[in-house]
Scaffold this active site. Structure first.
Site, mmCIF file in Angstrom:
data_model
loop_
_atom_site.group_PDB
_atom_site.id
_atom_site.type_symbol
_atom_site.label_atom_id
_atom_site.label_comp_id
_atom_site.label_asym_id
_atom_site.label_seq_id
_atom_site.Cartn_x
_atom_site.Cartn_y
_atom_site.Cartn_z
ATOM 1 N N CYS A 109 0.843 -1.202 0.000
ATOM 2 C CA CYS A 109 0.000 0.000 0.000
ATOM 3 C C CYS A 109 0.882 1.257 0.000
ATOM 4 O O CYS A 109 1.484 1.577 -1.013
ATOM 5 C CB CYS A 109 -0.982 -0.046 1.167
ATOM 6 S SG CYS A 109 -2.329 1.143 0.983
ATOM 7 N N HIS A 212 -3.616 -5.343 0.404
ATOM 8 C CA HIS A 212 -3.087 -5.728 1.725
ATOM 9 C C HIS A 212 -3.106 -7.248 1.907
ATOM 10 O O HIS A 212 -4.023 -7.789 2.534
ATOM 11 C CB HIS A 212 -3.902 -5.064 2.841
ATOM 12 C CG HIS A 212 -3.616 -3.618 3.023
ATOM 13 N ND1 HIS A 212 -2.633 -3.151 3.877
ATOM 14 C CD2 HIS A 212 -4.156 -2.524 2.432
ATOM 15 C CE1 HIS A 212 -2.594 -1.830 3.823
ATOM 16 N NE2 HIS A 212 -3.504 -1.423 2.951
ATOM 17 N N GLU A 214 -1.409 -8.948 3.927
ATOM 18 C CA GLU A 214 -1.224 -9.318 5.343
ATOM 19 C C GLU A 214 -2.565 -9.451 6.065
ATOM 20 O O GLU A 214 -2.634 -10.037 7.144
ATOM 21 C CB GLU A 214 -0.319 -8.294 6.052
ATOM 22 C CG GLU A 214 -0.989 -7.005 6.512
ATOM 23 C CD GLU A 214 -1.287 -6.009 5.384
ATOM 24 O OE1 GLU A 214 -1.025 -6.334 4.213
ATOM 25 O OE2 GLU A 214 -1.803 -4.914 5.705
#
Ligand code: MN
Length: 238
Positions: A109, A212, A214
């Protein structure tokens, strides 16, 4: 063999005046076989240089908007919250760690936006007012639910890694790549044309993604991305 140690750029909460971290970044590195260490938020050049001697790679996390001063443009009123300390620290980390030492780096990001800015590209400072799109790039929670598709650039390293031509991703970004830096090559784009992944071909591993991974460790693509990054860090260990 010892596992690679990955320096993780710290998050900053201006309301609480606090450094913090989202566990997903750390858990994703551990699941991929690395050991994460959250770096202190410091702009001390000597300290950062010494810290770079401890790590085998760098994860550039999400966070505040990147200051347009990094790419030589005035700050528009619609630009979001900035974090000058992160901009300064990450500039030193990138110049010394990535460009000089060729440490593998993964940008998520803001991380991708930062790579593009520091390498001479530009950003949309405020997507909603600067880009006409039918897509919402700043989705509402829950953030683990994918909100738009990205198409892989054929034969790009990301396409080769994932073995897919398209992927559904989440999207929680206020800024995005406008002009891609010369030293970066796009690897994926959203249906509205926004660049959602890019890499530095001249380096062992400098990849950035706009989504994202994660937050979605259960997705195959997320695990593959972190494994590719941590494997590059392991390969570069002296
Ligand atoms: Mn997006």
């Amino acid at each position: 063999m010892n596992k690679p140690i990955i320096g993780v750029t710290p998050l900053w909460d201006s309301e609480k005046d606090s450094v913090w971290m989202l566990p997903g970044y750390l858990q994703s590195i551990e699941a991929a076989g690395g050991i994460p260490i959250v770096l202190p938020l410091t702009v001390d050049q000597g300290n950062i240089t010494q810290l770079l001697g401890l790590v085998d790679g760098l994860l550039f996390t999400g966070g505040q908007d990147v200051s347009p001063t990094l790419y030589g443009q005035p700050i528009l009123q619609q630009c979001g919250e900035l974090c000058p300390a992160r901009d300064s620290q990450e500039t030193i980390l990138f110049q010394e760690g990535v460009l000089a030492r060729h440490l593998p780096a993964f940008g998520i990001c803001r991380g991708l936006q930062f790579f593009n800015s520091i390498l001479g590209g530009t950003l949309y400072q405020d997507l909603p007012t600067q880009k006409i799109s039918e897509l919402i790039h700043e989705q509402k929670p829950p953030y683990e639910v994918p909100s738009h598709c990205v198409s892989m650039i054929p034969d790009s390293p990301l396409h080769q890694l994932l073995g897919e031509t398209a992927l559904m991703v989440n999207s929680c970004h206020h800024q995005a790549v406008l002009e891609l830096a010369d030293r970066l090559t796009a690897m994926a784009a959203a249906p509205d044309g926004l660049i959602e992944a890019a890499y530095m071909p001249e380096m062992p591993f400098v990849w950035g993604v706009q989504w994202h991974p994660e937050i979605t460790p259960e997705h195959d693509a997320s695990g593959k991305l972190f494994t590719a990054f941590v494997s590059a860090c392991a390969a570069g260990k002296s």
